[in-house]
Design a protein around this motif. Structure first.
Motif, PDB file in Angstrom:
ATOM      1  N   MET A  34     -14.550  -6.381  -3.881  1.00 50.81           N
ATOM      2  CA  MET A  34     -14.074  -5.047  -3.521  1.00 50.81           C
ATOM      3  C   MET A  34     -14.921  -4.467  -2.388  1.00 50.81           C
ATOM      4  O   MET A  34     -14.398  -3.836  -1.459  1.00 50.81           O
ATOM      5  N   HIS A  35     -16.219  -4.666  -2.462  1.00 50.11           N
ATOM      6  CA  HIS A  35     -17.137  -4.172  -1.434  1.00 50.11           C
ATOM      7  C   HIS A  35     -16.765  -4.738  -0.068  1.00 50.11           C
ATOM      8  O   HIS A  35     -16.706  -4.012   0.937  1.00 50.11           O
ATOM      9  N   SER A  36     -16.479  -6.042  -0.028  1.00 51.57           N
ATOM     10  CA  SER A  36     -16.107  -6.689   1.225  1.00 51.57           C
ATOM     11  C   SER A  36     -14.800  -6.122   1.770  1.00 51.57           C
ATOM     12  O   SER A  36     -14.666  -5.878   2.976  1.00 51.57           O
ATOM     13  N   ALA A  37     -13.829  -5.897   0.884  1.00 51.32           N
ATOM     14  CA  ALA A  37     -12.533  -5.352   1.313  1.00 51.32           C
ATOM     15  C   ALA A  37     -12.674  -3.934   1.853  1.00 51.32           C
ATOM     16  O   ALA A  37     -12.006  -3.552   2.824  1.00 51.32           O
ATOM     17  N   ILE A  38     -13.544  -3.149   1.242  1.00 53.13           N
ATOM     18  CA  ILE A  38     -13.745  -1.765   1.706  1.00 53.13           C
ATOM     19  C   ILE A  38     -14.370  -1.751   3.096  1.00 53.13           C
ATOM     20  O   ILE A  38     -14.031  -0.903   3.930  1.00 53.13           O
ATOM     21  N   LEU A  39     -15.244  -2.700   3.378  1.00 48.76           N
ATOM     22  CA  LEU A  39     -15.820  -2.796   4.728  1.00 48.76           C
ATOM     23  C   LEU A  39     -14.728  -3.090   5.761  1.00 48.76           C
ATOM     24  O   LEU A  39     -14.781  -2.596   6.891  1.00 48.76           O
ATOM     25  N   VAL A  40     -13.735  -3.897   5.381  1.00 52.39           N
ATOM     26  CA  VAL A  40     -12.603  -4.159   6.275  1.00 52.39           C
ATOM     27  C   VAL A  40     -11.814  -2.878   6.518  1.00 52.39           C
ATOM     28  O   VAL A  40     -11.458  -2.547   7.661  1.00 52.39           O
ATOM     29  N   MET A  41     -11.551  -2.136   5.444  1.00 54.28           N
ATOM     30  CA  MET A  41     -10.827  -0.874   5.580  1.00 54.28           C
ATOM     31  C   MET A  41     -11.581   0.104   6.477  1.00 54.28           C
ATOM     32  O   MET A  41     -10.984   0.813   7.288  1.00 54.28           O
ATOM     33  N   MET A  42     -12.896   0.141   6.347  1.00 54.91           N
ATOM     34  CA  MET A  42     -13.701   1.043   7.163  1.00 54.91           C
ATOM     35  C   MET A  42     -13.672   0.627   8.639  1.00 54.91           C
ATOM     36  O   MET A  42     -13.685   1.472   9.539  1.00 54.91           O
ATOM     37  N   LEU A  85      -3.562   7.145   8.748  1.00 55.77           N
ATOM     38  CA  LEU A  85      -4.469   7.021   7.599  1.00 55.77           C
ATOM     39  C   LEU A  85      -4.555   8.348   6.855  1.00 55.77           C
ATOM     40  O   LEU A  85      -5.415   9.181   7.131  1.00 55.77           O
ATOM     41  N   THR A  86      -3.657   8.531   5.909  1.00 53.76           N
ATOM     42  CA  THR A  86      -3.702   9.709   5.050  1.00 53.76           C
ATOM     43  C   THR A  86      -4.545   9.402   3.823  1.00 53.76           C
ATOM     44  O   THR A  86      -4.843   8.239   3.521  1.00 53.76           O
ATOM     45  N   ASN A  87      -4.918  10.434   3.097  1.00 50.97           N
ATOM     46  CA  ASN A  87      -5.699  10.227   1.872  1.00 50.97           C
ATOM     47  C   ASN A  87      -4.914   9.414   0.846  1.00 50.97           C
ATOM     48  O   ASN A  87      -5.480   8.579   0.128  1.00 50.97           O
ATOM     49  N   ALA A  88      -3.595   9.658   0.783  1.00 44.51           N
ATOM     50  CA  ALA A  88      -2.757   8.911  -0.162  1.00 44.51           C
ATOM     51  C   ALA A  88      -2.735   7.425   0.198  1.00 44.51           C
ATOM     52  O   ALA A  88      -2.791   6.555  -0.687  1.00 44.51           O
ATOM     53  N   ARG A  89      -2.682   7.130   1.491  1.00 45.95           N
ATOM     54  CA  ARG A  89      -2.672   5.723   1.909  1.00 45.95           C
ATOM     55  C   ARG A  89      -4.014   5.058   1.615  1.00 45.95           C
ATOM     56  O   ARG A  89      -4.052   3.881   1.245  1.00 45.95           O
ATOM     57  N   ILE A  90      -5.083   5.789   1.776  1.00 53.55           N
ATOM     58  CA  ILE A  90      -6.402   5.236   1.440  1.00 53.55           C
ATOM     59  C   ILE A  90      -6.477   4.914  -0.051  1.00 53.55           C
ATOM     60  O   ILE A  90      -7.013   3.871  -0.454  1.00 53.55           O
ATOM     61  N   ALA A  91      -5.919   5.797  -0.887  1.00 55.97           N
ATOM     62  CA  ALA A  91      -5.898   5.540  -2.335  1.00 55.97           C
ATOM     63  C   ALA A  91      -5.080   4.291  -2.655  1.00 55.97           C
ATOM     64  O   ALA A  91      -5.476   3.475  -3.511  1.00 55.97           O
ATOM     65  N   GLN A  92      -3.955   4.105  -1.975  1.00 49.46           N
ATOM     66  CA  GLN A  92      -3.127   2.912  -2.184  1.00 49.46           C
ATOM     67  C   GLN A  92      -3.876   1.649  -1.775  1.00 49.46           C
ATOM     68  O   GLN A  92      -3.839   0.629  -2.470  1.00 49.46           O
ATOM     69  N   LEU A  93      -4.567   1.720  -0.632  1.00 48.42           N
ATOM     70  CA  LEU A  93      -5.354   0.574  -0.180  1.00 48.42           C
ATOM     71  C   LEU A  93      -6.497   0.271  -1.144  1.00 48.42           C
ATOM     72  O   LEU A  93      -6.856  -0.893  -1.364  1.00 48.42           O
ATOM     73  N   GLY A  94      -7.082   1.323  -1.732  1.00 47.54           N
ATOM     74  CA  GLY A  94      -8.121   1.122  -2.735  1.00 47.54           C
ATOM     75  C   GLY A  94      -7.598   0.377  -3.949  1.00 47.54           C
ATOM     76  O   GLY A  94      -8.281  -0.507  -4.496  1.00 47.54           O
ATOM     77  N   LEU A  95      -6.379   0.698  -4.362  1.00 50.09           N
ATOM     78  CA  LEU A  95      -5.762  -0.014  -5.488  1.00 50.09           C
ATOM     79  C   LEU A  95      -5.524  -1.479  -5.135  1.00 50.09           C
ATOM     80  O   LEU A  95      -5.733  -2.371  -5.967  1.00 50.09           O
ATOM     81  N   VAL A  96      -5.123  -1.739  -3.895  1.00 46.99           N
ATOM     82  CA  VAL A  96      -4.936  -3.119  -3.436  1.00 46.99           C
ATOM     83  C   VAL A  96      -6.263  -3.882  -3.506  1.00 46.99           C
ATOM     84  O   VAL A  96      -6.298  -5.054  -3.898  1.00 46.99           O
ATOM     85  N   CYS A  97      -7.358  -3.224  -3.143  1.00 47.35           N
ATOM     86  CA  CYS A  97      -8.686  -3.847  -3.220  1.00 47.35           C
ATOM     87  C   CYS A  97      -9.024  -4.260  -4.649  1.00 47.35           C
ATOM     88  O   CYS A  97      -9.551  -5.355  -4.886  1.00 47.35           O
ATOM     89  N   VAL A  98      -8.704  -3.383  -5.602  1.00 47.98           N
ATOM     90  CA  VAL A  98      -8.975  -3.681  -7.013  1.00 47.98           C
ATOM     91  C   VAL A  98      -8.150  -4.884  -7.467  1.00 47.98           C
ATOM     92  O   VAL A  98      -8.667  -5.813  -8.108  1.00 47.98           O
TER      93      VAL A  98
END
Length: 312
Positions: free
Chosen positions: A112-120, A138-151
Motif C-alpha cells: 500500500m505504501h508503494s502504491a500511495i507513492l505512485v498516487m502522490m 483529482l477530487t477528494n472522492a477520487r482520492i478515496a476511491q484510489l485508496g480503496l484500490v490500493c487496499v
C-alpha cells in the motif's frame, strides 16, 4: 482462525531469534529501535491530527499524506513492538497464526505504501502539467476511491503468501533467525519444495515495486518535459520545488526496501545480522523521516503544525 496444515508434528509456535550473532547487544540495539519508533508515531500522529483538524488542508495532496502516515504507522507497528519484546523481555515465541498474520499485515502495508507513492507522483504531475484542471481531475472522492484500490491491490498480491506457506510441511526446527516473520525467512524453515514461494516472492517484488517505480519515473519524465517548456526560471524553480519533497520520500522508502530484498536473495556472502539490520531499516527509517521531510518542506503544513505547537 483455521487450523494450519503444518504436518501432524509441525510446530504450534515459532521462535523469533531477534538478531542472531548480536544477542548480547540486544539491549543496546533496542535503544535506536525504540527511539525511531517513538519519533515515527509522534510525527505521523501529529500529521494526521493537524490535517484532520484543519479544513484548509482537506485537499488531495494532504489526504494522500494521511494515507502515507497510516501505512507508515502500520508497517512499523507490525514489526517494532514484537522486536522490542524480544530485545527487552526475551519473549521470542510467536504462534503460527500470529506469525502469518504479522506477515500479511506488514507486507500488505508495504505494498500500500508503494502504491500511495505512485498516487502522490501523479498528484504532482497533474498539479504541474494541468493546474487549471487539477481540482476537477483529482477530487477528494477520487482520492478515496484510489485508496480503496490500493487496499484491494495489497490484499490481492499479499494474501497468497501465507496461503502458500500453509501447504508446506515444516521441519522440527521452528526457529526464525529474524526479528519478524518475513515471508522467505518462514519459507526457509520448510522441509518441502519452496520454489513456488521463492518465485512468487520475487514476482511480487518485481511486479509491485518495479511497476510502481516505472510509473513514478514516467510521471517525473512528463513533469520535467512540461517544466522545460516553461520560459520563466521562477516558474521552473517553483515547479521543481513541489517535487523535491516527494522525491526525498521515494528515496528513503524504496532504497532500504530494494537493497534489503536484493541482498536477502543474492547477497549470500553477507553476514546474517547485516541482512536483518537492513531489513529492519525499512520499518524504522521511512516512518520516522517522512513526517520530518513533509513538515520541513511543505510551507502550508509547517505553518499549521507551528500554530498548534505555539498554542501549547
Amino acid at each position: 482462525m483455521p487450523t494450519f496444515n503444518l504436518t501432524p508434528s509441525g510446530p504450534s509456535t515459532f521462535i523469533l531469534m531477534g538478531i542472531p550473532g548480536l544477542d548480547d547487544a540486544h539491549i543496546w540495539i533496542s535503544i535506536p529501535f525504540f527511539m525511531f519508533y517513538l519519533f515515527s508515531l509522534l510525527g505521523n500522529f501529529t500529521l494526521l491530527f493537524v490535517i484532520v483538524k484543519e479544513t484548509t488542508l482537506h485537499k488531495p495532496m494532504y489526504l494522500l499524506l494521511c494515507m502515507l502516515a497510516l501505512t507508515d504507522i502500520g508497517t512499523s507497528s507490525s514489526v517494532v513492538p514484537k522486536a522490542l519484546c524480544i530485545f527487552w523481555f526475551n519473549l521470542k515465541d510467536i504462534t503460527v497464526e500470529g506469525c502469518l498474520t504479522q506477515m500479511f499485515f506488514l507486507h500488505g502495508a508495504s505494498v500500500m505504501h508503494s502504491a500511495i507513492l505512485v498516487m502522490m507522483a501523479f498528484d504532482r504531475y497533474f498539479a504541474i502539467c494541468y493546474p487549471l484542471r487539477y481540482a476537477t481531475i483529482l477530487t477528494n472522492a477520487r482520492i478515496a476511491q484510489l485508496g480503496l484500490v490500493c487496499v484491494l491491490r495489497a490484499i490481492f498480491f499479499i494474501l497468497p503468501m501465507p496461503l502458500l506457506l500453509i501447504r508446506l510441511p515444516f521441519c522440527a526446527n521452528h526457529i526464525i533467525p529474524h526479528t519478524y516473520c518475513d515471508h522467505m525467512a518462514v519459507a526457509k524453515m520448510s522441509c518441502g519444495d519452496i520454489t513456488i514461494n521463492r518465485t512468487y516472492g520475487l514476482v511480487v517484488v518485481v511486479v509491485v515495486v518495479g511497476l510502481d517505480l516505472m510509473l513514478i519515473a514516467l510521471s517525473y519524465v512528463l513533469i520535467v518535459r512540461a517544466v522545460l517548456q516553461i520560459s520563466s526560471k521562477k516558474a521552473h524553480q517553483k515547479a521543481l520545488n513541489t517535487c523535491t519533497t516527494h522525491v526525498c520520500v521515494i528515496l528513503t522508502s524504496h532504497t532500504p526496501s530494494l537493497f534489503s530484498s536484493l541482498t536477502h536473495r543474492f547477497g549470500h556472502g553477507i553476514a546474517p545480522h547485516i541482512h536483518i539490520i537492513l531489513a529492519n531499516l525499512y520499518f524504522l527509517l521511512p516512518p520516522m523521516l517522512n513526517p520530518i521531510i513533509y513538515g520541513v518542506k511543505t510551507k502550508e503544513l509547517r505553518d499549521k503544525v507551528g500554530k498548534y505547537i505555539s498554542r501549547k
